[in-house]
Write an enzyme that holds these catalytic residues in place. Structure first.
Site, PDB file in Angstrom:
ATOM      1  N   HIS A 278     -17.851 -77.319 -29.505  1.00 33.84           N
ATOM      2  CA  HIS A 278     -18.188 -77.547 -28.100  1.00 33.84           C
ATOM      3  C   HIS A 278     -17.103 -77.044 -27.168  1.00 33.84           C
ATOM      4  O   HIS A 278     -17.375 -76.290 -26.228  1.00 33.84           O
ATOM      5  CB  HIS A 278     -18.427 -79.034 -27.853  1.00 33.84           C
ATOM      6  CG  HIS A 278     -18.814 -79.331 -26.440  1.00 33.84           C
ATOM      7  ND1 HIS A 278     -20.111 -79.259 -25.987  1.00 33.84           N
ATOM      8  CD2 HIS A 278     -18.057 -79.681 -25.356  1.00 33.84           C
ATOM      9  CE1 HIS A 278     -20.144 -79.541 -24.686  1.00 33.84           C
ATOM     10  NE2 HIS A 278     -18.913 -79.810 -24.294  1.00 33.84           N
TER      11      HIS A 278
ATOM     12  N   LYS B 270     -23.316 -70.311 -16.862  1.00 36.73           N
ATOM     13  CA  LYS B 270     -22.308 -71.367 -16.809  1.00 36.73           C
ATOM     14  C   LYS B 270     -21.825 -71.370 -15.365  1.00 36.73           C
ATOM     15  O   LYS B 270     -21.013 -70.549 -14.961  1.00 36.73           O
ATOM     16  CB  LYS B 270     -21.168 -71.064 -17.769  1.00 36.73           C
ATOM     17  CG  LYS B 270     -19.996 -72.056 -17.726  1.00 36.73           C
ATOM     18  CD  LYS B 270     -20.259 -73.286 -18.539  1.00 36.73           C
ATOM     19  CE  LYS B 270     -18.985 -74.130 -18.683  1.00 36.73           C
ATOM     20  NZ  LYS B 270     -19.204 -75.357 -19.450  1.00 36.73           N
TER      21      LYS B 270
ATOM     22  N   HIS C 113     -14.568 -73.490 -23.206  1.00 33.42           N
ATOM     23  CA  HIS C 113     -13.401 -73.523 -22.333  1.00 33.42           C
ATOM     24  C   HIS C 113     -12.202 -72.773 -22.903  1.00 33.42           C
ATOM     25  O   HIS C 113     -11.064 -73.023 -22.485  1.00 33.42           O
ATOM     26  CB  HIS C 113     -13.008 -74.979 -22.054  1.00 33.42           C
ATOM     27  CG  HIS C 113     -14.040 -75.724 -21.271  1.00 33.42           C
ATOM     28  ND1 HIS C 113     -14.257 -75.507 -19.931  1.00 33.42           N
ATOM     29  CD2 HIS C 113     -14.934 -76.675 -21.653  1.00 33.42           C
ATOM     30  CE1 HIS C 113     -15.230 -76.300 -19.514  1.00 33.42           C
ATOM     31  NE2 HIS C 113     -15.657 -77.009 -20.534  1.00 33.42           N
TER      32      HIS C 113
END
Length: 439
Positions: free
Chosen positions: A316, A381, A334
């Site tokens: 994730h 995103k 990220h």
């Protein structure tokens, strides 16, 4: 004759004027559906809503479909640094030995009729340059699949007393995180190890692409020879990014995980993390137990999106996932290395940085904490944040420390940056963790 001449003049002038008519601006003042997006916080937009539907979905990779994203494709990143890279239009890597950098080349499309005709006339509206393939040194990656006890690792970091947390650090999470930043000896230097072009700025609800080119202009190929970077990258293709897809982790992939944990455990940030957590009584002093805890925390599978064993903290946070409930949307994702590699393959379309709320803080090529917008495999995103150039061991140490010692909001200092590390829990697991620039 007079009428004929007048008619010819009218035709010539009239057509030229009409050709340049503006079709009209888009409405750019759509209201964001997420309050987190309004304050540029990052993950709440990812987890709870998307500002627009995606384009055409692509089939996603798995370990059994190496033709879509296999190790062979990792051979290609593009070549030749340029000051203004244009967006990738292919999937694949290739090696360039000219200057030791991975970058975005400005060679024009092979369609000659769109560039120049035989009479020397240049066509208006050329296609932008495309990346040229560039190979990554990845020969050693197959060796990472062997049992971790059979692999070769870097020497232990010689840092001595530096890894012993002070009383001030033990009582102040921000100081401890700042110490991990100082201990990140593998952190890259902007302009020396890589270069980015932040492109145009935008508000999070603006949907148009304000980046003419890619975020990364070039990256030194030496980076992929660094052991922790190389081992980290070898893990990125172990996952299916569809959130509802059950993951199957092979024995070889488990050995890659163990080897990655062993490699980073030899670095200063991870050694400091162990000292800190053992001093606080969170973990035992056994380094072997500590490494097992890191493996469990980051790699053990859990359910997400209604499917058991479909996600992990590593997948994730660092790889990213695509929700497929309602409108598709990207969550997580990220990590800057994953962004670079996916952008080089044409799967990431960088669309600009998000304006900070405070004026005078526009990011530039030196900035290492970015809030950006992009599409991954055609899925938006809307707002994401990432620390650019930091090492894998730094992020593992930072996020693990905040998970054990902090709360949902962790206001800390990292070098020149004031950061809020957002940490969401799934029980005793990391649900999501990421940096947010403090306004």
């Amino acid at each position: 004759m007079e009428g004929l001449i007048k008619g010819l003049i009218d035709v010539a002038l009239g057509h030229d004027e009409n050709r340049n008519e503006d079709p009209g601006p888009r409405d750019q003042e759509e209201q964001s559906r997420s309050t987190w997006a309004q304050v540029v916080s990052g993950e709440e937009q990812d987890e709870n809503g998307s500002d627009r539907p995606h384009g055409s979905k692509q089939s996603h990779w798995n370990r059994q479909e190496q033709s879509h994203l296999g190790r062979a494709e990792w051979d290609n990143v593009d070549s030749e640094p340029s000051r203004r890279p244009h967006k990738a239009a292919h999937e694949g890597y290739e090696r360039n030995d000219d200057d030791g950098r991975h970058g975005y080349n400005q060679n024009y499309s092979s369609r000659k009729d769109e560039e120049e005709n035989k009479d020397g006339w240049e066509t208006v509206g050329k296609r932008p340059p495309r990346q040229q393939p560039h190979k990554i040194q990845m020969g050693q990656w197959n060796g990472y699949k062997r049992p971790s006890t059979e692999q070769e690792y870097s020497d232990e970091a010689e840092v001595g007393a530096k890894i012993e947390p002070s009383e001030e650090e033990l009582s102040d999470l921000s100081q401890a995180c700042s110490k991990i930043w100082e201990l990140d000896l593998n952190r890259l230097v902007p302009g020396k190890d890589y270069e980015i072009d932040c492109g145009g700025g935008k508000k999070v609800y603006q949907k148009e692409d304000l980046a003419e080119g890619s975020l990364f202009t070039w990256l030194s190929e030496d980076i992929f020879r660094r052991p922790t970077f190389s081992r980290f990258c070898s893990l990125l293709d172990n996952y299916n990014p569809n959130e509802g897809c059950k993951e199957v982790i092979t024995s070889e992939e488990k050995q890659e995980q163990a080897a990655f944990i062993e490699e980073i455990s030899r670095t200063a940030p991870i050694k400091y993390l162990h000292k800190y957590l053992s001093r606080k009584g969170i973990l035992s002093e056994s380094y072997q137990d500590f490494k097992r805890t890191l493996t469990t925390l980051w790699f053990d599978l859990y359910g997400r999106g209604g499917t058991s064993a479909s996600s992990s903290a590593f997948e994730h946070v660092f790889v990213g996932e695509i929700k497929q409930r309602g409108e598709d949307e990207v969550s997580g994702f990220h990590n800057w290395l994953q962004f670079y590699l996916e952008e080089a393959k044409g799967r990431v379309d960088y669309q600009g940085h998000i304006f900070p709320r405070r004026r005078g803080q526009t990011p530039d090529s030196e900035t290492q904490l970015l809030t950006i917008q992009f599409e991954w495999n055609g899925v938006l995103k809307a707002v994401s944040s990432t620390l650019v150039g930091v090492s894998p061991e730094f992020e593992i140490a930072l996020y693990t420390l905040c998970f054990f010692m902090g709360g949902e909001d962790n206001h800390i200092g990292l070098g020149p940056y004031q950061v809020n590390i957002k940490c969401y829990r799934f029980g005793d697991r990391i649900g999501s963790v990421f940096p947010m620039a403090e306004c």
